[in-house]
Design a protein around this motif. Structure first.
Motif, PDB file in Angstrom:
ATOM      1  N   CYS A 115      -2.762  11.688  -4.361  1.00 54.44           N
ATOM      2  CA  CYS A 115      -3.299  10.562  -3.799  1.00 54.44           C
ATOM      3  C   CYS A 115      -3.195  10.759  -2.162  1.00 54.44           C
ATOM      4  O   CYS A 115      -2.570  11.606  -1.947  1.00 54.44           O
ATOM      5  CB  CYS A 115      -2.965   9.308  -4.150  1.00 54.44           C
ATOM      6  N   ALA A 116      -3.717   9.907  -1.366  1.00 53.06           N
ATOM      7  CA  ALA A 116      -3.544  10.017   0.138  1.00 53.06           C
ATOM      8  C   ALA A 116      -3.640   8.465   0.574  1.00 53.06           C
ATOM      9  O   ALA A 116      -4.165   7.588  -0.167  1.00 53.06           O
ATOM     10  CB  ALA A 116      -4.678  10.526   0.662  1.00 53.06           C
ATOM     11  N   LEU A 117      -2.746   8.158   1.499  1.00 56.76           N
ATOM     12  CA  LEU A 117      -2.870   7.069   2.285  1.00 56.76           C
ATOM     13  C   LEU A 117      -3.839   7.140   3.524  1.00 56.76           C
ATOM     14  O   LEU A 117      -3.637   7.881   4.368  1.00 56.76           O
ATOM     15  CB  LEU A 117      -1.308   6.556   2.800  1.00 56.76           C
ATOM     16  N   TYR A 135       1.467   4.089  -2.870  1.00 58.88           N
ATOM     17  CA  TYR A 135       1.119   5.433  -2.623  1.00 58.88           C
ATOM     18  C   TYR A 135       2.363   6.387  -2.948  1.00 58.88           C
ATOM     19  O   TYR A 135       2.068   7.476  -3.751  1.00 58.88           O
ATOM     20  CB  TYR A 135       0.945   5.682  -1.208  1.00 58.88           C
ATOM     21  N   ASN A 136       3.618   6.025  -2.713  1.00 55.94           N
ATOM     22  CA  ASN A 136       4.788   6.546  -3.277  1.00 55.94           C
ATOM     23  C   ASN A 136       4.927   6.641  -4.518  1.00 55.94           C
ATOM     24  O   ASN A 136       5.387   7.556  -5.085  1.00 55.94           O
ATOM     25  CB  ASN A 136       5.955   5.974  -2.529  1.00 55.94           C
ATOM     26  N   SER A 158      -5.166   1.868   2.700  1.00 51.48           N
ATOM     27  CA  SER A 158      -5.467   1.861   1.299  1.00 51.48           C
ATOM     28  C   SER A 158      -5.145   3.012   0.751  1.00 51.48           C
ATOM     29  O   SER A 158      -4.843   4.273   1.310  1.00 51.48           O
ATOM     30  CB  SER A 158      -7.024   1.682   1.164  1.00 51.48           C
ATOM     31  N   VAL A 159      -4.988   3.231  -0.494  1.00 55.04           N
ATOM     32  CA  VAL A 159      -4.422   4.491  -1.355  1.00 55.04           C
ATOM     33  C   VAL A 159      -5.816   5.055  -1.843  1.00 55.04           C
ATOM     34  O   VAL A 159      -6.817   4.496  -2.700  1.00 55.04           O
ATOM     35  CB  VAL A 159      -3.576   4.275  -2.385  1.00 55.04           C
ATOM     36  N   LYS A 160      -6.257   6.471  -1.486  1.00 55.46           N
ATOM     37  CA  LYS A 160      -7.298   7.032  -2.221  1.00 55.46           C
ATOM     38  C   LYS A 160      -6.874   7.798  -3.205  1.00 55.46           C
ATOM     39  O   LYS A 160      -5.949   8.516  -3.079  1.00 55.46           O
ATOM     40  CB  LYS A 160      -7.894   8.036  -0.862  1.00 55.46           C
ATOM     41  N   LEU A 161      -7.812   7.763  -4.162  1.00 56.81           N
ATOM     42  CA  LEU A 161      -7.431   8.865  -5.320  1.00 56.81           C
ATOM     43  C   LEU A 161      -9.096   9.275  -6.055  1.00 56.81           C
ATOM     44  O   LEU A 161      -9.804   8.463  -5.761  1.00 56.81           O
ATOM     45  CB  LEU A 161      -6.616   8.036  -6.284  1.00 56.81           C
ATOM     46  N   SER A 204       0.668  -1.173  -0.216  1.00 57.42           N
ATOM     47  CA  SER A 204       0.059   0.170   0.098  1.00 57.42           C
ATOM     48  C   SER A 204       0.614   1.131   0.052  1.00 57.42           C
ATOM     49  O   SER A 204       0.612   2.216  -0.605  1.00 57.42           O
ATOM     50  CB  SER A 204      -0.845   0.249   1.195  1.00 57.42           C
ATOM     51  N   MET A 205       1.921   1.369   0.854  1.00 61.76           N
ATOM     52  CA  MET A 205       3.005   2.461   0.908  1.00 61.76           C
ATOM     53  C   MET A 205       3.491   2.340  -0.389  1.00 61.76           C
ATOM     54  O   MET A 205       3.980   3.779  -0.998  1.00 61.76           O
ATOM     55  CB  MET A 205       3.810   2.350   2.184  1.00 61.76           C
TER      56      MET A 205
END
Length: 84
Positions: A28-30, A18-19, A44-47, A14-15
């Motif tokens: 995006c956001a974690l 995100y990166n 989770s990754v939010k987009l 997940s990280m």
């Protein structure tokens, strides 16, 4: 409000996702995985829905990929609908 969350079973993957998105200039956001997903590692990754087509194939390559979910925030909380 609608957005997409990308759920993995591994916090590490997940990280990494995100990166990767940040390095490509994708906003995006974690975030904590909503309980309604009933799967995943907790992150989770939010987009936005608009950025999903551009990154879909790359994000599916994680070995612990669970799926894409459309999240809708309502007065009763967050509801999820699975995309893949």
């Amino acid at each position: 409000m609608e957005y997409v969350i990308v759920v993995y079973r591994s916090r590490n993957v997940s990280m990494q996702a995100y990166n990767y998105l940040l390095s490509k200039g994708i906003t995006c956001a974690l975030v904590s995985t909503p309980r309604a997903a009933n799967v995943g590692c907790g992150l989770s990754v939010k987009l936005s829905k608009q950025s999903l087509p551009a990154v879909r194939s790359v994000l599916m390559q994680g070995e612990t990929f669970v799926g894409f979910f459309v999240a809708r925030t309502t007065y009763n909380g967050v509801t999820l609908s699975r995309l893949i």
